[in-house]
Design a protein around this motif. Structure first.
Motif, PDB file in Angstrom:
ATOM      1  N   ASP A 146      22.770  41.503  82.790  1.00 50.69           N
ATOM      2  CA  ASP A 146      22.774  40.169  82.661  1.00 50.69           C
ATOM      3  C   ASP A 146      23.862  39.677  81.788  1.00 50.69           C
ATOM      4  O   ASP A 146      24.050  39.708  80.899  1.00 50.69           O
ATOM      5  CB  ASP A 146      21.367  39.162  82.009  1.00 50.69           C
ATOM      6  CG  ASP A 146      21.446  37.902  82.061  1.00 50.69           C
ATOM      7  OD1 ASP A 146      22.371  37.270  82.739  1.00 50.69           O
ATOM      8  OD2 ASP A 146      20.882  37.360  81.151  1.00 50.69           O
ATOM      9  N   GLY A 147      24.961  38.941  82.622  1.00 50.95           N
ATOM     10  CA  GLY A 147      26.099  38.376  81.870  1.00 50.95           C
ATOM     11  C   GLY A 147      27.300  39.267  81.902  1.00 50.95           C
ATOM     12  O   GLY A 147      27.616  39.997  82.957  1.00 50.95           O
ATOM     13  N   ALA A 168      32.879  29.323  85.289  1.00 51.73           N
ATOM     14  CA  ALA A 168      32.383  28.327  86.620  1.00 51.73           C
ATOM     15  C   ALA A 168      33.551  27.684  87.212  1.00 51.73           C
ATOM     16  O   ALA A 168      33.372  27.002  88.242  1.00 51.73           O
ATOM     17  CB  ALA A 168      31.465  27.407  85.863  1.00 51.73           C
ATOM     18  N   GLN A 169      34.642  27.634  86.441  1.00 49.89           N
ATOM     19  CA  GLN A 169      35.917  26.684  86.859  1.00 49.89           C
ATOM     20  C   GLN A 169      37.205  27.434  87.498  1.00 49.89           C
ATOM     21  O   GLN A 169      37.745  26.933  88.194  1.00 49.89           O
ATOM     22  CB  GLN A 169      36.223  25.750  85.873  1.00 49.89           C
ATOM     23  CG  GLN A 169      35.131  24.712  85.339  1.00 49.89           C
ATOM     24  CD  GLN A 169      35.672  23.826  84.413  1.00 49.89           C
ATOM     25  OE1 GLN A 169      36.748  23.508  84.180  1.00 49.89           O
ATOM     26  NE2 GLN A 169      34.744  23.332  83.203  1.00 49.89           N
ATOM     27  N   THR A 170      37.363  28.705  86.987  1.00 50.06           N
ATOM     28  CA  THR A 170      38.387  29.329  87.688  1.00 50.06           C
ATOM     29  C   THR A 170      37.718  30.844  87.514  1.00 50.06           C
ATOM     30  O   THR A 170      37.016  31.298  86.759  1.00 50.06           O
ATOM     31  CB  THR A 170      39.518  29.275  86.594  1.00 50.06           C
ATOM     32  OG1 THR A 170      40.491  30.086  86.977  1.00 50.06           O
ATOM     33  CG2 THR A 170      39.228  29.640  85.301  1.00 50.06           C
ATOM     34  N   LEU A 201      35.090  37.851  66.893  1.00 50.67           N
ATOM     35  CA  LEU A 201      34.886  38.607  68.038  1.00 50.67           C
ATOM     36  C   LEU A 201      34.102  39.857  68.265  1.00 50.67           C
ATOM     37  O   LEU A 201      33.552  40.135  68.998  1.00 50.67           O
ATOM     38  CB  LEU A 201      36.558  39.453  67.937  1.00 50.67           C
ATOM     39  CG  LEU A 201      37.631  38.309  68.306  1.00 50.67           C
ATOM     40  CD1 LEU A 201      38.862  39.258  68.219  1.00 50.67           C
ATOM     41  CD2 LEU A 201      37.436  37.796  69.595  1.00 50.67           C
ATOM     42  N   GLY A 202      33.567  40.468  66.843  1.00 51.08           N
ATOM     43  CA  GLY A 202      32.504  41.190  66.874  1.00 51.08           C
ATOM     44  C   GLY A 202      31.280  40.780  67.157  1.00 51.08           C
ATOM     45  O   GLY A 202      30.536  41.392  68.137  1.00 51.08           O
ATOM     46  N   LYS A 203      31.111  39.680  66.769  1.00 44.58           N
ATOM     47  CA  LYS A 203      29.583  39.040  67.217  1.00 44.58           C
ATOM     48  C   LYS A 203      29.651  38.603  68.971  1.00 44.58           C
ATOM     49  O   LYS A 203      28.823  38.764  69.519  1.00 44.58           O
ATOM     50  CB  LYS A 203      29.327  37.739  66.379  1.00 44.58           C
ATOM     51  CG  LYS A 203      29.018  38.045  64.951  1.00 44.58           C
ATOM     52  CD  LYS A 203      28.653  36.563  64.269  1.00 44.58           C
ATOM     53  CE  LYS A 203      28.437  37.215  62.882  1.00 44.58           C
ATOM     54  NZ  LYS A 203      27.177  37.625  62.761  1.00 44.58           N
ATOM     55  N   VAL A 204      30.720  38.212  69.313  1.00 49.52           N
ATOM     56  CA  VAL A 204      30.890  37.851  70.660  1.00 49.52           C
ATOM     57  C   VAL A 204      30.643  39.057  71.451  1.00 49.52           C
ATOM     58  O   VAL A 204      29.821  39.297  72.441  1.00 49.52           O
ATOM     59  CB  VAL A 204      32.259  37.198  71.066  1.00 49.52           C
ATOM     60  CG1 VAL A 204      32.237  37.185  72.396  1.00 49.52           C
ATOM     61  CG2 VAL A 204      32.383  36.006  70.376  1.00 49.52           C
ATOM     62  N   ILE A 240      31.058  32.079  73.636  1.00 55.36           N
ATOM     63  CA  ILE A 240      30.032  32.758  74.890  1.00 55.36           C
ATOM     64  C   ILE A 240      29.740  31.344  75.772  1.00 55.36           C
ATOM     65  O   ILE A 240      29.757  31.702  77.113  1.00 55.36           O
ATOM     66  CB  ILE A 240      28.865  33.339  74.361  1.00 55.36           C
ATOM     67  CG1 ILE A 240      29.252  34.523  73.582  1.00 55.36           C
ATOM     68  CG2 ILE A 240      27.913  33.923  75.724  1.00 55.36           C
ATOM     69  CD1 ILE A 240      27.967  35.426  72.925  1.00 55.36           C
ATOM     70  N   SER A 241      29.101  30.285  75.200  1.00 56.47           N
ATOM     71  CA  SER A 241      28.845  29.120  76.045  1.00 56.47           C
ATOM     72  C   SER A 241      30.079  28.751  76.953  1.00 56.47           C
ATOM     73  O   SER A 241      30.062  28.579  77.765  1.00 56.47           O
ATOM     74  CB  SER A 241      28.289  28.278  75.477  1.00 56.47           C
ATOM     75  OG  SER A 241      27.144  28.538  74.929  1.00 56.47           O
TER      76      SER A 241
END
Length: 714
Positions: free
Chosen positions: A76-77, A40-42, A61-64, A32-33
């Motif tokens: 948010d996000g 931020a770059q593309t 993937l499930g946790k993400v 996620i980070s």
């Protein structure tokens, strides 16, 4: 319990809020980070989560996706769209699905209504591209031009895409499209997905997180016409599609051990089982020597324990849990090797009649033969020793061939698959209808001990008659394990069944008969009784003719161990009171059973009566001699009696050997025997006139050869 969710395809033992056993939660946070840094770059990009099959990609993937959706719920996000490419075989269908999923991921409020409308419009406009047969050779400009050509100059697709891009930029909210298991697609389907991601789906604020097993995916790409059979070209192609690789952290040995321990605990808890110290020791040996290298991914561990949980069922408490775990591993990981177990059942349980050539084989020849069998069953070369090692933990003959000691009794006491009495349970995943479950067996023994009627006791006694060898063995296993047994009740039951046993002979040449099995059990059960209690039990056993035979034989076997075998011996140690009392009681019962025979001709004696005569010698020889000699004085003739007592079909054994002579001495007395037959024995041997005279003539000749030679005392 929550940990026992074995029967789904969801991440295993890895729940949000629970301990991060495999580090998947920490790695999901890293993903996620990284997504935020990429954004931020593309304004668009493709990230790939890469790891072997079963390594936990779906779990990460499930946790993400769960964490991103939780954040999105608070406005948010990231927004998340999940696309399953397996469901779509062409670009048109996949394109429609992609934009439908993106559109569904957008919030339903007014702020997003324009973006939802424009995304939907672009999806509909662009979808005919799936029919362009030369799609894979076009760049993005050529692709749009081809669309324009097909709609006769209409630029609606280009305009729709432009409007969708403007809407997504204006919304300034990232959308993550997640696609799992791309390595399971066909080459054509995989190229469709990649073209969609890099060309049609190349939209601002739309990012892709895909996952696959790299080795498998490269193999798939090399089967496509675009890449051809070239791994470097396949890798180059992937590099053009993927901007960021996310290699799943290695599944360490420590991680596997933790997952195995928790999985085992879940299975044991769901079946109310605990491991004894010896079971823990055996399981540790099996795991660290043989299983650890095979259970190397979370999926492999889940699949294994899922099969254990699914098939243990009614076998709980009826099999050895360690054996069951090993057998389940063989069944799930080496299914054809598992089938060999059934095919070689007799050999593995020690009940086969080996060929003479097998008996002289060296141990390494046995192992070589199993290697050959296992190779034929598809076991890989690097796994042969491990599979043989596991079999050595299950089966005594294999263990012996590996150079270790064997103990069939220990295997049987733990209800292991290596015992013929329990083998079938492991192969049918239940208790066969010709078998008795352990709880039924134990309940029956308790009912007999309490002298209370019950269907379980009735069933046990019926099986004692019809499946004598197996039931007596199982009783012996209980006895060897120190389980208190209702010895008196079992002895009485054995006596009531004696003479009516229906079980077929077993063992080499069929020598282990039901009668022999009952004799062995009765001897051991009598020794379990306190000495003062033995005479009364033996008398009760002797109340029927067949029971009297068993009682006399049992007493003889026990007294032989005490040095009191010969009732009339003056050289033996002082006979214990209980033995003298038991002999007297049994002798009295035998005399009662034989009383009706005194009025009949000797050749009319029945088989049970003849057997009783022989058994009588074990109780009171003087009483036996007196009774028989009285019958010889009144109605019987000695030579006819001997013809009845000594069957003609003793070949290849002598008609009268030293043991037989000693028995005749106990029954009749040799002095009395030679005296009564004196004239016949003194007469020259003559050829019999007919076949009826042949047997008596052979008896007389055998006695001539022994006359003057005292019987050898046993």
């Amino acid at each position: 319990m929550a940990d026992s969710h074995f029967f789904n395809d969801e991440p295993f033992l890895d729940h949000e809020g629970g301990p991060d056993l495999l580090g998947h939660g920490q790695y999901a946070h890293h993903v996620i980070s990284l997504l935020d840094r990429v954004r931020a770059q593309t304004e668009t990009g493709v990230l790939a989560l890469i790891g072997p099959w079963g390594s936990g990609k779906s779990s990460v993937l499930g946790k993400v996706t769960r964490r991103l959706r939780d954040a999105a719920a608070n406005d948010d996000g990231w927004l998340v769209a999940e696309l399953n490419p397996w469901l779509y075989s062409d670009l048109e269908s996949l394109t429609l699905a992609l934009f439908s999923e993106i559109r569904e991921a957008l919030p339903k409020n007014e702020r997003w209504s324009e973006a939802r409308e424009k995304i939907g419009g672009f999806g509909k406009a662009i979808s005919p591209l799936g029919k362009v047969t030369a799609l894979f050779g076009l760049d993005s400009e050529g692709l749009i031009q081809e669309v324009s050509n097909r709609i006769s100059g209409d630029t609606s697709a280009s305009a729709a895409k432009h409007k969708a891009e403007e809407a997504l930029r204006e919304a300034d909210h990232p959308v993550l499209v997640v696609m799992d298991d791309l390595d399971r697609l066909t080459p054509e389907e995989l190229l469709v997905v990649f073209k969609l991601v890099r060309l049609v789906g190349h939209l601002p604020n739309v990012y892709y997180l895909i996952s696959f097993d790299e080795r498998t995916l490269l193999d798939v790409l090399q089967r496509s016409e675009l890449v051809g059979n070239s791994e470097p070209r396949a890798r180059d192609f992937l590099e053009k599609i993927i901007q960021v690789r996310l290699d799943l952290p290695a599944f360490r040995e420590r991680d596997a051990d933790i997952l195995v321990n928790r999985s085992l605990a879940a299975v044991l808890a769901s079946h109310n089982l605990t491991l004894t110290a010896s079971e823990q020791e055996r399981l540790s040996e099996a795991y660290y020597r043989y299983l650890q290298d095979r259970l190397r991914t979370p999926r492999a561990i889940k699949r294994f324990f899922g099969q254990v949980d699914a098939t243990l069922g009614q076998l709980t408490g009826n099999v050895d849990i360690v054996d069951f775990l090993i057998v389940t591993f063989l069944r799930t990981s080496e299914p054809r090797a598992y089938q060999l177990l059934w095919h070689h059942r007799a050999e593995l349980t020690g009940t086969s009649m080996d060929l003479p050539s097998r008996r002289v084989e060296r141990p390494e020849q046995d192992i070589d033969r199993w290697h050959t069998r296992l190779q034929g069953a598809g076991v890989a070369e690097q796994h042969l020793d491990g599979v043989v090692g596991l079999m050595g933990m299950l089966f005594a003959p294999v263990r012996q061939a590996l150079g270790h000691g064997i103990n069939f009794q220990a295997i049987a006491r733990r209800r292991g698959i290596g015992s013929i009495d329990y083998f079938d349970r492991y192969m049918v995943f239940g208790i066969p209808d010709d078998d008795l479950p352990e709880d039924t067996f134990d309940t029956a023994l308790q009912q007999l001990a309490d002298d209370t009627p019950g269907t379980e006791a009735d069933e046990l006694l019926l099986r004692l008659r019809d499946d004598t060898q197996r039931i007596t063995r199982r009783i012996q296993y209980k006895r060897a394990a120190g389980t208190p047994l209702p010895a008196a009740a079992l002895l009485k039951a054995a006596a009531s069944h004696c003479g009516h046993l229906t079980a077929s002979p077993q063992g080499a040449l069929g020598l282990f008969t039901a009668d022999r099995a009952m004799d062995f059990l009765a001897k051991d059960l009598l020794t379990d009784l306190a000495e003062p209690d033995r005479p009364a039990v033996l008398k009760t056993m002797a109340e029927t003719p067949n029971g009297a035979v068993l009682a006399a034989r049992t007493l003889q076997r026990v007294t032989a161990r005490n040095g009191s075998e010969n009732p009339e011996s003056t050289q033996a140690a002082v006979t214990p009171d209980w033995i003298s009392q038991a002999r007297s009681l049994i002798s009295h019962e035998i005399a009662r059973h034989l009383a009706p025979s005194a009025s009949r001709a000797v050749n009319e004696l029945t088989e049970p009566e003849i057997t009783l005569l022989w058994a009588w010698r074990h109780t009171a020889s003087e009483a036996t001699r007196a009774w028989i000699n009285q019958q010889l004085e009144e109605t019987w003739t000695l030579l006819d009696l001997l013809a009845v007592l000594l069957p003609p079909d003793r070949a290849p054994f002598p008609l009268i050997d030293d043991d037989t002579l000693q028995s005749l001495d106990a029954l009749i007395g040799l002095d009395a025997l030679y005296s009564r037959l004196g004239s016949l024995l003194d007469a020259p041997a003559a050829d019999p006139d007919n076949s009826q005279d042949e047997h008596p003539a052979r008896i007389l000749q055998a006695l001539r050869e022994h006359r003057g030679t005292p019987p050898v005392s046993g």
